[in-house]
Scaffold this active site. Sequence first.
Site, mmCIF file in Angstrom:
data_model
loop_
_atom_site.group_PDB
_atom_site.id
_atom_site.type_symbol
_atom_site.label_atom_id
_atom_site.label_comp_id
_atom_site.label_asym_id
_atom_site.label_seq_id
_atom_site.Cartn_x
_atom_site.Cartn_y
_atom_site.Cartn_z
ATOM 1 N N ASP A 259 -9.147 17.022 85.966
ATOM 2 C CA ASP A 259 -9.458 17.339 87.359
ATOM 3 C C ASP A 259 -9.967 18.768 87.481
ATOM 4 O OD1 ASP A 259 -7.022 18.557 86.752
ATOM 5 O OD2 ASP A 259 -5.859 17.193 88.008
ATOM 6 N N ASP B 291 5.592 15.161 92.924
ATOM 7 C CA ASP B 291 5.403 14.012 93.816
ATOM 8 C C ASP B 291 4.858 12.791 93.069
ATOM 9 O OD1 ASP B 291 2.755 14.668 93.339
ATOM 10 O OD2 ASP B 291 2.223 15.034 95.432
ATOM 11 N N HIS C 73 2.175 12.641 91.075
ATOM 12 C CA HIS C 73 0.733 12.536 90.805
ATOM 13 C C HIS C 73 0.436 12.699 89.326
ATOM 14 C CE1 HIS C 73 0.249 17.124 91.639
ATOM 15 N NE2 HIS C 73 0.180 16.951 90.351
ATOM 16 N N GLU D 193 -2.836 11.667 94.243
ATOM 17 C CA GLU D 193 -1.656 11.883 95.070
ATOM 18 C C GLU D 193 -1.119 10.547 95.618
ATOM 19 O OE1 GLU D 193 -0.317 14.636 94.832
ATOM 20 O OE2 GLU D 193 -1.501 16.358 95.475
HETATM 21 P P1 PGA Z 1 2.837 21.538 86.038
HETATM 22 O O1 PGA Z 1 1.917 20.593 86.886
HETATM 23 O O2 PGA Z 1 2.591 21.223 84.617
HETATM 24 O O3 PGA Z 1 2.382 22.935 86.369
HETATM 25 O O4 PGA Z 1 4.245 21.269 86.453
HETATM 26 C C1 PGA Z 1 1.799 19.260 86.517
HETATM 27 C C2 PGA Z 1 0.906 18.526 87.486
HETATM 28 O O5 PGA Z 1 0.805 18.934 88.645
HETATM 29 O O6 PGA Z 1 0.299 17.524 87.077
#
Ligand code: PGA
Length: 255
Positions: free
Chosen positions: A65, A134, A136, A141
């Site tokens: 992304d 959450d 994702h 999302e």
């Molecule tokens: P993080 O983020 O590795 O910084 O916890 C993971 C994500 O949002 O996919």
Amino acid sequence: MRIAIAPTEAEGTAIAARVLMERFEQGKALGVATGSTPLGLYEKLREAHAAGEFTLSGSSAYALDEYIGIDADHPERYRNVLATELVGEDKTGLKDEDLYTPDGLADDPAQAAADYEEAIAPGVDLQILGIGSDGHIGFNEPGGSLASRTHIGVLTEQTRTDNARFFDNDIDKVPTHCLTQGLATIMGAKKLLLLAFGEKKAEAMKQVIEGPVSAFWPGTILQHHPDVTIVLDEAAAGKLQLADYYKAIWDSWNK
Ligand code: PGA
């Protein structure tokens, strides 16, 4: 799903590095994730490259992304993050021209999404994944289509709050939109390697491993993939009902 539960994040990262180096076919496309979770893994890949045990030279890498509208030279632009982590002979041997990221600066982001989807077909060999609190994966999302392809996404308040630490702890500086591989794009990878560390990920991992498949917890779609390895630390595994069972299976495979 193959599930490894390590005592600590450091031990989990070492397991993930071993899995990646054993299972990624050199010369093929590697799907790379951003966020803090895979940073230790990238460090291990750099060490292995320096030791002559692994290289991304001759391979390509595809980001999950990218933020829309972030400045070209912003250190949190995912293209820049990934270049800093992986590109160059002094890193993993990956060449800059072999690093692909969705074009978050395009005048026509919908076209950029379609172009990225075309570039990534027919899917990467191995996709590294983190997960949001959450649920994702990529920036897919809750509530999005389980069959989505690369598209423009809107970040939830939760994700923007989680990511504010990369933007001077100021949520207003966190972009609101992104381009993300869709869930069907991610599912097109031949192998998936998901890492999750810390208590904040425990509910999402409970859902991904033991919950029903649901657009409300997008990572649960991985239950439909035939080749998923999940590496957790004890904190992220804290809500799993069958943690001891998964550990016994992992140990029996890795004797
Ligand atoms: P993080 O983020 O590795 O910084 O916890 C993971 C994500 O949002 O996919």
